[in-house]
Every structure is written in C-alpha cells, then in structure tokens.
Enzyme design. Structure first.
Site, PDB file in Angstrom:
ATOM      1  N   ASP A 366       3.026   2.323   4.892  1.00 15.36           N
ATOM      2  CA  ASP A 366       3.461   0.942   4.714  1.00 15.36           C
ATOM      3  C   ASP A 366       3.883   0.449   6.095  1.00 15.36           C
ATOM      4  O   ASP A 366       4.381   1.239   6.900  1.00 15.36           O
ATOM      5  CB  ASP A 366       4.650   0.902   3.747  1.00 15.36           C
ATOM      6  N   THR A 368       5.957  -2.588   7.211  1.00 17.69           N
ATOM      7  CA  THR A 368       7.306  -3.095   7.460  1.00 17.69           C
ATOM      8  C   THR A 368       8.375  -2.080   7.063  1.00 17.69           C
ATOM      9  O   THR A 368       8.421  -1.622   5.926  1.00 17.69           O
ATOM     10  CB  THR A 368       7.533  -4.408   6.693  1.00 17.69           C
ATOM     11  N   THR A 513      -0.289  -3.455   4.335  1.00 18.24           N
ATOM     12  CA  THR A 513       0.712  -4.487   4.610  1.00 18.24           C
ATOM     13  C   THR A 513       0.365  -5.779   3.882  1.00 18.24           C
ATOM     14  O   THR A 513      -0.816  -6.046   3.599  1.00 18.24           O
ATOM     15  CB  THR A 513       0.831  -4.767   6.121  1.00 18.24           C
ATOM     16  N   GLY A 514       1.380  -6.550   3.603  1.00 19.52           N
ATOM     17  CA  GLY A 514       1.167  -7.866   3.014  1.00 19.52           C
ATOM     18  C   GLY A 514       0.932  -8.925   4.069  1.00 19.52           C
ATOM     19  O   GLY A 514       0.618 -10.081   3.756  1.00 19.52           O
ATOM     20  N   LYS A 541      -1.045  -2.254  -4.042  1.00 20.17           N
ATOM     21  CA  LYS A 541      -1.001  -1.108  -3.120  1.00 20.17           C
ATOM     22  C   LYS A 541      -1.540   0.166  -3.755  1.00 20.17           C
ATOM     23  O   LYS A 541      -2.262   0.935  -3.119  1.00 20.17           O
ATOM     24  CB  LYS A 541       0.437  -0.888  -2.613  1.00 20.17           C
ATOM     25  N   ASP A 564       7.061   0.158  -2.765  1.00 12.68           N
ATOM     26  CA  ASP A 564       5.920   1.062  -2.608  1.00 12.68           C
ATOM     27  C   ASP A 564       5.834   2.091  -3.732  1.00 12.68           C
ATOM     28  O   ASP A 564       4.981   2.975  -3.694  1.00 12.68           O
ATOM     29  CB  ASP A 564       6.019   1.812  -1.262  1.00 12.68           C
TER      30      ASP A 564
END
Length: 669
Positions: A366, A368, A513-514, A541, A564
């Site tokens: 992930d 961030t 990531t978004g 995800k 997550d």
C-alpha cells in the site's frame, strides 16, 4: 504471572496462560531433577562397569564379589526413576496406536535393562547397565532442553504482563490524586504519570510534556516525545517530565493485552514444518522397529552368531535410531526465531503463513503510510535567485506560516528549526498569507495569485511537481518572486533500501494506491517498483491481489491494516506495518510494530533463514541414520567393524547437540 497481570487480562485467560506455563515449568523441573539424581547414580555404575575398567586399563583392580548386584540395584533405580517419563510415554503412544519417539526410547531402555537383568541372575552374556544409564541421562537432559525452549515462548507472555505497573495515580473531581489498582481504572479517568513511572493505561495526553520509552511495545528504540493531544501506550516508561492523561482503553481493549493475545496465538498456531518433523519421527520409529526386528531375527536364524550377539546388535539399532534430536530439530528453531522476531518488533500471528513467506514471488505495498510517511511535508524547496538560500527561504516562509491554521503550515514548520517574529500578519482570501519578517514583506501564495500579479510562473517545473501529486506554493519577497515550496506525502528513506533488498531476493515489488496515475507513477519510478496499480478504491484492493495471484505468483500484501484488511486477507501472506496502537489487525498474519518498510524485507529474510535452519536440523537429526543403522545392525561385522550400544548413544547424543547448537546460530541475514 503475578498480581500485575490481573489488570488487563480476564481471569480465565490468565488462568489458562498460567496453567500452560506452569505445566511446562513443572515438566522442565521434573526432567532436570530426574537428570541430576540419575547422573549421581550413573557415576558408580560407570566405575563398576567391567568394560569401562578394561578400557581405562584398570584390569580387575576395582572388581569384587557382588559388584554386579550393586550395578543391578543402581541401574534399576535409574531405569524406573530416570526412565519413568519414557516408559509412561511408551504406554501412552501405544495406547493411542501412535508409536513415536517415546516408543523408541522406552523400548531401547526396556530391552537393555531386561536383558542385563537376566544376565545378572544366571543367563550367559554381557550386561548393558552403563549404556542404559547413560542413555537415560542423555534423554533426560535432552527433554529438559526441549521443555526450556517451550517455556521460553510461554515466558514471553509473563514478561509482557510484567510491563504494567501495579497502581495508577487517578485524579479525583476535586483535583486530588489517589492511588488505585489498575482494574479500577475506567475509560475517561484522568491519571497522573510521574517522571520515571510506567504508563498505567492507553490514553491521550491532556497536560504536560515528556519523552516516553515505547521500545518494548513498538520496537522504536528512541524515546518518543509526547505533548498535549499525543497518545501514550500502557506499559511504556515515562521520561523526566510529568504527564496527565485521559484513559482511552483498559483491560482486553488495551494495546498490551492485544499484543499478549497475538503472542498467545503465535504460540498455538500450527507449524507445517513441525508436522513434517512429526511425520518423519513416525516413519523413523517404524523403520527403527523394523530394522531392530530384522537385525534380531537375521543374526539369530541366519548366522552362526550367538543369541547374545543378536540381542546386542538389536539393542544398538534401537539406541542409534532413537529420534530424540528430531524432536528438538523444529521446536528449538521456532523458539529462537520467535525470540528474534520479538526483539525486532515482528509479531507472528500465523506460523504457517510466516513459513510461507520464504516462497513469496511478489510483494504488493500500500502506498500511503507504508512506502510514504502518510504526512504532508516539504518535499522540495526551489529558489529563483541567488538572494536567498533554500534554508533562508524556508525559514522566512515558516515564520509567516506559524500564525496560520492551514494544514500546509504544519508541514513547513516541521521542516525548519528556526522562525522569526512576524508583524502585520494577514490572510489573502483563497490565495495565501502575508506578513512582515525582519523588515521584509513576505507573501506565501497560490499559483493563481502569482499570475494575477503578472509575474512569470515557472510553468514547466510547476506542472511537473503538480503531476507528482504535490501542492506548490510560491514565495514573493518585497514584490519579487523568489522561490517555491512543494509539499506532499514524503517517501520514507527506508523504502528505497527495502525495495532494493526485496528485488535482490528475486521478489517483484508492486504498489497499490488510490492516487492518480501521475502521482503513483512518480513514487513507482522513484523507488524502482516493477509495477503499480493506481486509482484503486479500498474495496477493489483485494481484487488486485487476486489478479496478481492468478498469474501463478505467491503474493504478500503489506499495508497499514485498516482499509487494507480485505487485501491482507486475500494475500497468501498478510503483513501489517506500522500498526502502532492498532496492533490487533485481525486479518494480518504478521504484524510489524514499527513503520519501517525495511522490516518487511527483514521478516522475509528471517522466514527464509528459519526454514533453512529447520531443514538443516532435520537433516542432522535423521541423516546419520543412513549409515548408523546398517553399522548398528552389524553389516560390517565380518570386517571387525561393530558399533556398540555405547557408541550408538554417543552418536545419537552428538546429533542432538549439533541440532541445539545449529538452532542458536539462527539470525536475520
């Protein structure tokens, strides 16, 4: 576990943990006591042994009438007292129709004792009393070591429980302090923590400032500064300042209780390699029984050798194939790896998944909060003239920003250690702020404001930084454009090394990531990632993980363990990083308490090293049988090469020592 543990674990959990620990402690104490007492009885047995007397060149100087009967009495004591755990184990295993290690040990000592006893009372032959006694001693000390290794894992719970203080200084409504037991603390209570004291519960600082040592909880070696609004963890140690906190979590909800529960789960989780060792022990037992029977009947019916010789060969086979070292091969490595993991801030909830980590083909991060800090900070300072250095420009900007409540202000203030006094501070609605610093008029403004003032905007650089997902503000000093500051989510320094280590291991590194593709692409290029997935919503995800798995790759997912969770559950190995006070992430297999991507590489290296040690130990524990069993059976007897029960016992014990020493050399490479 004592009085202190009662505050944060239910009585039932405490009792179970206590009983579990006490059981192993009693077993270890029992093996230790039986070993030392049996060893004392073994010494005269060795002295009275005719074989050892001959080996030392003493002839018959120590022999006297009745010495054999004394050996019999002492050996009977060693057999029944020292050998009792193995005789009981033999009965238990045969009752369950699951012959294993105890069956082999029990049979070996029973055969040796029974045969030697009938020799004492008239049957022609040689006694095996000293071999019997030393075999029992070796087995007792080996099982004592095994119990100690099991206890070392259980002791982790006890040591964690000791981290909590006995009492807390609760502040009453009148502002007075009263000392109360921890179980009386409730959420919302205010507590005073004096310098040097342990923090009694998870909470938020409402008054005071200090540095707090959280190393035993989070693995962070440096004391962490705590001020108003910061969270503190129960069990951490306060520094030189006083803190007043409001209790946020108590009992089973506390960070420490969650860690204790995770450690307990790690202890109870099944190890696939342990299953392998148990299966190997079962088959080795069958081989030993078969080889023993074949040896006995072979020498008895198909050779001219005596019954005594056949029995001696059989006893030697039973001794040499005793899989005692096999019983230690995996538990010792597990104990050492668990200890190593804890020392480095790794909490292993699922041992099977931990062992699976050595086979990982792809690792998906992930972005961030994992590869990046998850905080808005200064990433770049640009100067457009020689009038000001980057440091000077940043100091002037931070001086103006100290009066601002904008989220960008905090990032700029953290980037510099010095600020000046500001006069005539004012905000420019929707465009920025201004103020006078050391007689200079300083504007910190948006690109739109710069264009409004007809100043030339360095568009190419601005668009590049914006494309990386960064916010750019411009600095105007005395009506001249002097520089720009870019702020964004900063890549962790440790991420660069972590990715390189993983790629050196042959693992493909990916990112979820978004963020938009430009921002994600920048981070991926900076870190040298093999692949990235951008603009992925939290509920998508897990699908991305599945997509990578469908390529035939074993996938590990690393995230912060909050949004997550589905991806962590879908992955072959789920790793929660930087879990901090939210350590109990139900979907993660491995939890890394520190926010360091290097730990991801380290835990995979530990998994590889652990498996390698297990295989090495299984080899040492069983490999010597390949040549020892034929020698013990007397295959080379025609050439004068005969393996005695004594040498068999030495070889067996040597493999045990090698296994124990080899486990201790486990390290994170």
């Amino acid at each position: 576990m004592g009085h202190e543990h009662e505050h944060h674990q239910s009585h039932k959990e405490e009792q179970n943990g206590h009983d579990h620990h006490d059981h192993h402690k009693q077993m270890a104490t029992d093996f230790k006591r039986r070993f030392w007492i049996s060893l004392v009885a073994t010494i005269p047995i060795l002295v009275l042994s005719h074989m050892i007397q001959g080996f030392l060149g003493l002839g018959d100087t120590l022999q006297f009438e009745g010495d054999l009967y004394i050996s019999f009495v002492l050996s009977s004591f060693v057999f029944f007292y020292g050998g009792w755990p193995f005789l009981k184990g033999l009965y238990d295993e045969l009752s369950k129709k699951e012959p294993g290690m105890m069956t082999l040990i029990g049979l070996a000592i029973t055969v040796a004792y029974s045969y030697s006893s009938v020799v004492v009372f008239g049957v022609e032959g040689e006694v095996f009393f000293w071999e019997l006694a030393t075999l029992v001693d070796i087995m007792l000390v080996g099982h004592w070591i095994e119990m100690r290794s099991v206890m070392s894992a259980s002791r982790a719970l006890e040591e964690l429980a000791k981290l909590m203080p006995g009492e807390a200084h609760r502040i009453t409504d009148e502002g007075e302090t009263e000392d109360v037991p921890l179980e009386e603390l409730e959420v919302g209570d205010q507590v005073l923590i004096k310098p040097g004291e342990k923090v009694p519960a998870d909470g938020t600082v409402i008054e005071g400032g200090s540095s707090v040592n959280e190393s035993l909880m989070t693995g962070e070696s440096k004391p962490v500064s705590k001020e108003e609004g910061d969270e503190v963890i129960g069990g951490s140690v306060n520094g030189k300042g006083s803190l007043k906190i409001e209790v946020k979590r108590t009992g089973d909800d506390s960070f420490l209780s969650q860690v204790i529960e995770l450690v307990k789960q790690a202890q109870e989780s099944k190890s696939r390699t342990q299953d392998l060792a148990n299966r190997a022990a079962f088959w080795l037992t069958l081989i030993a029984l078969g080889a023993g029977a074949l040896t006995f009947f072979g020498w008895t019916f198909w050779s001219s050798e005596s019954f005594i010789f056949a029995l001696e060969r059989t006893v030697t086979v039973m001794v040499i194939t005793c899989p005692h070292a096999l019983g230690l091969a995996v538990p010792l490595v597990v104990a050492v790896s668990t200890s190593l993991a804890a020392q480095n801030g790794f909490l292993i909830r699922n041992r099977a998944a931990f062992e699976q980590a050595r086979n990982i083909d792809a690792l998906v991060f992930d972005k961030t909060g994992t590869l990046t800090k998850g905080e808005f900070g200064v990433t770049e300072v640009l100067t457009f003239s020689d009038s000001y250095s980057r440091e000077e420009l940043l100091t002037l900007v931070a001086s103006v920003e100290q009066n601002s409540e904008h989220p960008l202000a905090e990032g700029m203030l953290e980037a510099t250690d010095e600020t000046y006094q500001v006069e005539d501070f004012d905000s420019i609605t929707g465009k920025g702020i201004k103020g006078k610093v050391n007689g200079k008029q300083v504007y910190v403004v948006s690109p739109g404001y710069v264009e409004e003032q007809n100043m030339e905007l360095p568009r190419e650089k601005y668009e590049q930084l914006s494309g990386e997902g960064k916010t750019v503000v411009f600095v105007i000093i005395d009506d001249e454009l002097k520089g720009a500051i870019a702020l964004g989510d900063q890549i962790r320094e440790s991420s660069y090394k972590a990715i390189q280590k993983l790629k050196n291991m042959g693992i493909r590194c990916m990112m979820l990531t978004g963020d938009n593709k430009q921002t994600a692409g920048f981070v991926a290029d900076e870190l040298g990632l093999d692949e990235f997935f951008a603009e992925v919503l939290p509920d998508e995800k897990a699908d991305k993980i599945k997509e990578v798995q469908q390529r035939g790759l074993k996938v590990a997912m690393t995230g912060d363990g909050v949004n997550d969770a589905p991806a962590l559950a879908q992955a072959d190995v789920g790793i929660a990083i930087g879990a901090g006070s939210d350590v109990a992430v139900e979907t993660a297999d491995i939890i890394l308490t520190d926010s360091d991507p290097n730990d991801v590489a380290a835990v995979i290296q530990l998994a590889k090293s652990t498996y390698r040690k297990m295989i090495q130990n299984l080899f040492w524990a069983t490999g010597y049988n390949a040549f020892a069993i034929p020698l013990a059976g007397g295959v080379l007897a025609g050439y004068g090469i005969i393996l005695s029960p004594a040498v068999g016992a030495v070889l067996m014990s040597l493999s045990t020592v090698i296994v124990a020493v080899n486990a201790r050399f486990l390290k994170i490479e």
